[in-house]
Design a protein around this motif. Structure first.
Motif, short mmCIF file in Angstrom:
data_model
loop_
_atom_site.label_atom_id
_atom_site.label_comp_id
_atom_site.label_asym_id
_atom_site.label_seq_id
_atom_site.Cartn_x
_atom_site.Cartn_y
_atom_site.Cartn_z
N LEU A 76 24.02 -7.64 93.25
CA LEU A 76 24.56 -6.29 93.23
C LEU A 76 23.69 -5.41 92.36
O LEU A 76 23.25 -5.83 91.29
CB LEU A 76 26.00 -6.27 92.69
CG LEU A 76 27.04 -7.13 93.42
CD1 LEU A 76 28.36 -7.10 92.66
CD2 LEU A 76 27.24 -6.61 94.84
N PRO A 77 23.43 -4.17 92.78
CA PRO A 77 22.71 -3.24 91.90
C PRO A 77 23.63 -2.74 90.80
O PRO A 77 24.85 -2.62 90.98
CB PRO A 77 22.29 -2.12 92.85
CG PRO A 77 23.33 -2.14 93.93
CD PRO A 77 23.74 -3.58 94.09
N GLY A 78 23.07 -2.46 89.65
CA GLY A 78 23.89 -2.00 88.54
C GLY A 78 23.10 -1.16 87.56
O GLY A 78 21.87 -1.08 87.62
N ARG A 79 23.85 -0.52 86.65
CA ARG A 79 23.27 0.30 85.58
C ARG A 79 23.74 -0.22 84.24
O ARG A 79 24.90 -0.61 84.08
CB ARG A 79 23.68 1.76 85.73
CG ARG A 79 23.07 2.48 86.91
CD ARG A 79 21.66 2.94 86.60
NE ARG A 79 21.08 3.67 87.72
CZ ARG A 79 19.83 4.12 87.75
NH1 ARG A 79 19.04 3.89 86.71
NH2 ARG A 79 19.37 4.77 88.79
N VAL A 80 22.82 -0.19 83.28
CA VAL A 80 23.14 -0.64 81.93
C VAL A 80 23.77 0.52 81.17
O VAL A 80 23.30 1.66 81.26
CB VAL A 80 21.88 -1.14 81.21
CG1 VAL A 80 22.21 -1.57 79.79
CG2 VAL A 80 21.26 -2.29 81.99
N SER A 81 24.81 0.24 80.43
CA SER A 81 25.43 1.23 79.55
C SER A 81 25.68 0.59 78.19
O SER A 81 25.85 -0.63 78.09
CB SER A 81 26.74 1.77 80.13
OG SER A 81 27.68 0.72 80.32
N ALA A 82 25.69 1.42 77.15
CA ALA A 82 25.85 0.92 75.79
C ALA A 82 27.26 0.40 75.57
O ALA A 82 28.22 0.86 76.19
CB ALA A 82 25.52 2.02 74.79
N PHE A 83 27.37 -0.56 74.65
CA PHE A 83 28.67 -1.11 74.31
C PHE A 83 29.53 -0.07 73.61
O PHE A 83 30.74 0.02 73.84
CB PHE A 83 28.48 -2.35 73.42
CG PHE A 83 29.76 -3.05 73.07
CD1 PHE A 83 30.44 -3.79 74.01
CD2 PHE A 83 30.27 -2.97 71.80
CE1 PHE A 83 31.62 -4.44 73.70
CE2 PHE A 83 31.45 -3.62 71.46
CZ PHE A 83 32.12 -4.35 72.42
N GLU A 84 28.94 0.71 72.74
CA GLU A 84 29.62 1.83 72.07
C GLU A 84 28.69 3.03 72.06
O GLU A 84 27.48 2.89 71.86
CB GLU A 84 30.01 1.47 70.63
CG GLU A 84 31.11 0.43 70.52
CD GLU A 84 31.46 0.13 69.08
OE1 GLU A 84 30.63 0.45 68.18
OE2 GLU A 84 32.56 -0.41 68.83
N VAL A 85 29.26 4.22 72.26
CA VAL A 85 28.50 5.47 72.25
C VAL A 85 29.27 6.49 71.43
O VAL A 85 30.49 6.62 71.58
CB VAL A 85 28.26 6.01 73.68
CG1 VAL A 85 27.46 7.31 73.63
CG2 VAL A 85 27.54 4.99 74.53
N SER A 86 28.56 7.20 70.57
CA SER A 86 29.19 8.24 69.76
C SER A 86 28.26 9.44 69.68
O SER A 86 27.07 9.28 69.37
CB SER A 86 29.51 7.72 68.35
OG SER A 86 30.05 8.75 67.55
N GLU A 87 28.81 10.60 69.94
CA GLU A 87 28.06 11.85 69.80
C GLU A 87 28.33 12.44 68.42
O GLU A 87 29.48 12.60 68.02
CB GLU A 87 28.46 12.84 70.89
CG GLU A 87 28.09 12.39 72.29
CD GLU A 87 28.47 13.43 73.33
OE1 GLU A 87 29.30 14.32 73.01
OE2 GLU A 87 27.94 13.37 74.45
N VAL A 88 27.27 12.72 67.72
CA VAL A 88 27.38 13.29 66.36
C VAL A 88 27.48 14.80 66.49
O VAL A 88 26.55 15.46 66.96
CB VAL A 88 26.17 12.89 65.51
CG1 VAL A 88 26.28 13.48 64.11
CG2 VAL A 88 26.03 11.38 65.44
N ARG A 89 28.63 15.36 66.06
CA ARG A 89 28.87 16.80 66.16
C ARG A 89 29.36 17.33 64.81
O ARG A 89 30.05 16.62 64.07
CB ARG A 89 29.91 17.12 67.24
CG ARG A 89 29.48 16.75 68.65
CD ARG A 89 30.57 17.07 69.65
NE ARG A 89 30.20 16.66 71.00
CZ ARG A 89 29.52 17.42 71.84
NH1 ARG A 89 29.13 18.63 71.48
NH2 ARG A 89 29.22 16.98 73.06
N PRO A 90 29.05 18.59 64.52
CA PRO A 90 29.55 19.17 63.27
C PRO A 90 31.03 19.53 63.39
O PRO A 90 31.51 19.91 64.45
CB PRO A 90 28.69 20.43 63.10
CG PRO A 90 28.32 20.81 64.50
CD PRO A 90 28.20 19.53 65.27
#
Length: 395
Positions: A76-90
């Motif tokens: 199957l084709p697939g895409r890798v994604s991070a285990f955790e993602v966080s956007e740093v915002r003020p």
């Protein structure tokens, strides 16, 4: 006196003029009898037949079919994604005074990444503290007045609420001062910074300062049609267990760590009719990066006593059926119609048409025809690795 020479004539019975033709006929009869005897001897001796111009049966290279274990997989084709993602915002507005990290570096949770000018926030905190002190003092005075009924109960309650409200405002201002130091919400690898010192930060800006991704473990998201997912559940134990998954990198190599199928989505995409599958992989060397396109091989179970046939020994007839030539026990070429499944490296998985012990012709098929004799010469097959013995079906 001159002598006269005369031809000599045979004496006696041999003086008959018909002697020469009878002698020639006798010699011809003797030669015919000898030729017949030689022909009969040649029929009883195959070696003599070859010496007289008749060719022996052609030699063909064969591989003896044997049953072996075989792992069914689906690609199957697939895409890798991070285990955790966080956007740093003020969280507050102000001028960015400093950036305290190197882009692409690993940061820890709670590490200070940016510093925003805290002057306005500190001024707001001072004003909030003063208002809170005034409200508390008023409430304390009202406590002594309520005991002598100098004020109404309503005024007393209003003073208490005002003091609580002022205290909450001071606490909020104190939190805003803390927001002047922008920290990392999670640990991981931080990407490029979208701001530099001197930039203006706003609490509701659409673009984050930076993105932190945890990639020590990664997800691989795949899609599968809902109908095929049912077969995958039945064969791999997806409903109750954890199916193993292997990854094929963009360069064709295999990721050294085997992952596990975590879950399948409970919703079918209405426009495509597919379901999302997610697998989890350890990524200690960070070779798998978010957004990378990969192919995943999902195990569907191991089949014992499977028949695998080299692809060079399988052809297609005019009706599109898979066929193969074998040398039977009598040394005759026999054609078989096969039912094939998926491929396993350079072999076909044969569902029917071949049996263990059959001698499949893989070399010299152009020299023989069904029903003709042939001499089978064993051919050593190419060494198969464990990867090649994995059947693949493309998703």
């Amino acid at each position: 006196m001159n002598a006269v020479l005369k031809p000599l004539r045979p004496r006696g019975a041999n003086a008959n003029p018909s002697f020469a033709p009878r002698r020639i006929a006798s010699a011809a009869a003797t030669f015919a009898i000898s030729a017949s005897l030689l022909a009969l001897a040649a029929c009883g001796n195959p070696g003599a037949s070859a010496q007289n111009g008749q060719m022996p049966p052609p030699e063909v290279g064969v591989v003896e079919i044997a049953a072996q274990s075989y792992e069914h997989t689906i690609r199957l084709p697939g895409r890798v994604s991070a285990f955790e993602v966080s956007e740093v915002r003020p969280q507050i507005g102000g001028i960015v005074r400093a950036r305290n990290f190197r882009e692409g570096a690993t940061v820890r949770a709670g590490q200070v990444l940016y510093e925003i000018d805290a002057g306005p926030a500190r001024a707001d905190l001072a004003a909030a503290d003063a208002a809170a002190a005034s409200a508390r003092a008023r409430f304390e005075r009202y406590q002594s007045l309520i005991d002598i009924n100098a004020i109404s109960r309503q005024e007393f309650d209003d003073a208490r609420a005002a003091a609580d409200q002022a205290t909450a405002a001071a606490n909020s201002a104190r939190i805003s001062v803390g927001y002047s130091r922008v920290t990392a919400p999670i640990g991981g690898i931080i990407g490029a910074s979208s701001v530099t010192p001197g930039a203006l930060a706003t609490p509701s800006q659409p673009e984050p300062f930076a993105v932190i991704q945890q990639i020590d473990r990664v997800y691989v998201d795949m899609t599968r049609s809902s109908s095929e997912l049912l077969a995958l559940r039945d064969r791999s134990g997806l409903a109750g267990g954890r199916a193993s998954v292997r990854l094929i990198m963009p360069d064709g190599s295999y990721h050294p760590v085997t992952g596990e199928l975590q879950f399948s989505d409970v919703t079918v995409n209405e426009s495509t009719g597919t379901v999302t599958l997610r697998a989890l992989f350890r990524n200690p060397n960070h070779t798998l990066l978010p957004g990378m396109f990969v192919n995943a091989e999902v195990s569907q179970g191991v089949q014992e006593n499977a028949i695998l046939a080299p692809q060079q020994g399988v052809t297609r007839n005019a009706r599109g059926e898979a066929t193969a030539l074998i040398v039977n026990a009598e040394g005759m070429v026999e054609q078989r119609v096969l039912e094939t499944g998926p491929t396993a490296g350079d072999r076909w998985v044969v569902l029917s048409g071949l049996n263990p012990g059959d001698k499949l012709i893989v070399e010299g098929t152009q020299r023989v025809q069904p029903g003709a004799p042939a001499t089978a010469v064993p051919v050593t097959p190419t060494e198969q690795t464990s990867i090649e013995l994995r059947g693949r079906q493309n998703g």
